[in-house]
Motif scaffolding. Structure first.
Motif, PDB file in Angstrom:
ATOM      1  N   GLN A 143     -23.400 -67.929 -93.721  1.00 36.88           N
ATOM      2  CA  GLN A 143     -22.785 -67.741 -95.031  1.00 36.88           C
ATOM      3  C   GLN A 143     -22.732 -69.063 -95.798  1.00 36.88           C
ATOM      4  O   GLN A 143     -22.976 -69.105 -97.003  1.00 36.88           O
TER       5      GLN A 143
ATOM      6  N   PHE B 121     -29.484 -62.104 -92.588  1.00 36.66           N
ATOM      7  CA  PHE B 121     -29.601 -63.391 -93.278  1.00 36.66           C
ATOM      8  C   PHE B 121     -31.038 -63.912 -93.350  1.00 36.66           C
ATOM      9  O   PHE B 121     -31.267 -65.041 -93.771  1.00 36.66           O
TER      10      PHE B 121
ATOM     11  N   GLN C  10     -26.164 -69.741 -97.087  1.00 32.39           N
ATOM     12  CA  GLN C  10     -26.440 -68.873 -98.231  1.00 32.39           C
ATOM     13  C   GLN C  10     -25.752 -69.393 -99.502  1.00 32.39           C
ATOM     14  O   GLN C  10     -26.287 -69.281-100.602  1.00 32.39           O
TER      15      GLN C  10
END
Length: 192
Positions: free
Chosen positions: A19, A50, A22
């Motif tokens: 995360q 992902f 990202q």
């Protein structure tokens, strides 16, 4: 900096790293591969979510350590990924000299206590049962001695008077999810 994540479980810390990547908070680091020693591990499901390859690597013949043919398979897989940093995120195996030598000073681990206190299994439970007022998590380099490598960074968590073990675990996991990506980002900047 090419990062490989090793995990044995559901992968909540790996998810926090992905995360952060990202969201552009992983510095110059990029997760290029996820490996697990458990074919059914939840961490493997993070790969497709992902866009990162996620692969089971057979750890046989041992159940709790990485040695022999299983160790060789992991070394070969990590070398093929051209990893600059190996991140243990819930990887529940004891690493041996051959593996540590293959990636010397490039393996980090996240432990759920403020090391050197409460090393080994169940760091959160150990701290809770001991009545600690403060606990937390530690990112450290991996050495032959379990949870004894050089500490990179720690995050403290206060134990409130009414905390249950579950409440404390939730707080420590939240601290882990902030600390590990931040350390990876910092290490990536240091290697530029």
């Amino acid at each position: 900096m090419r990062v490989v994540i090793l995990g044995s479980g559901r992968g909540s810390n790996a998810e926090a790293i992905l995360q952060a990547q990202q969201a552009g908070r992983l510095g110059a680091a990029q997760v290029v591969q996820i490996f697990s020693d458990k074919p059914e591990a939840g961490i493997l499901a993070l790969g497709p979510r992902f866009g990162v390859p996620a692969t089971f690597v057979d750890p046989a013949p041992f159940k709790t350590k990485l040695e022999g043919p299983g160790e060789d398979r992991f070394i070969d897989a990590i070398r093929a990924a051209r990893a600059d940093l190996v991140v243990l995120a819930g990887f529940m195996r004891v690493l041996k000299p051959k593996f540590l030598g293959a990636f010397a000073d490039r393996i980090i681990n996240l432990h759920p206590s403020l090391l050197p206190a409460f090393a080994g299994l169940d760091g959160i439970g150990q701290a809770f049962r001991a009545g600690a007022k403060v606990t937390g998590c530690t990112v450290h380099y991996v050495t032959l001695e379990v949870d004894a490598g050089k500490i990179i960074e720690q995050a403290s968590v206060a134990v409130a008077p009414g905390d249950t073990l579950e409440a404390l675990a939730t707080k420590v996991h939240a601290a882990e999810h902030r600390l590990l990506p931040a350390v990876i980002a910092r290490l990536s900047r240091a290697t530029k």
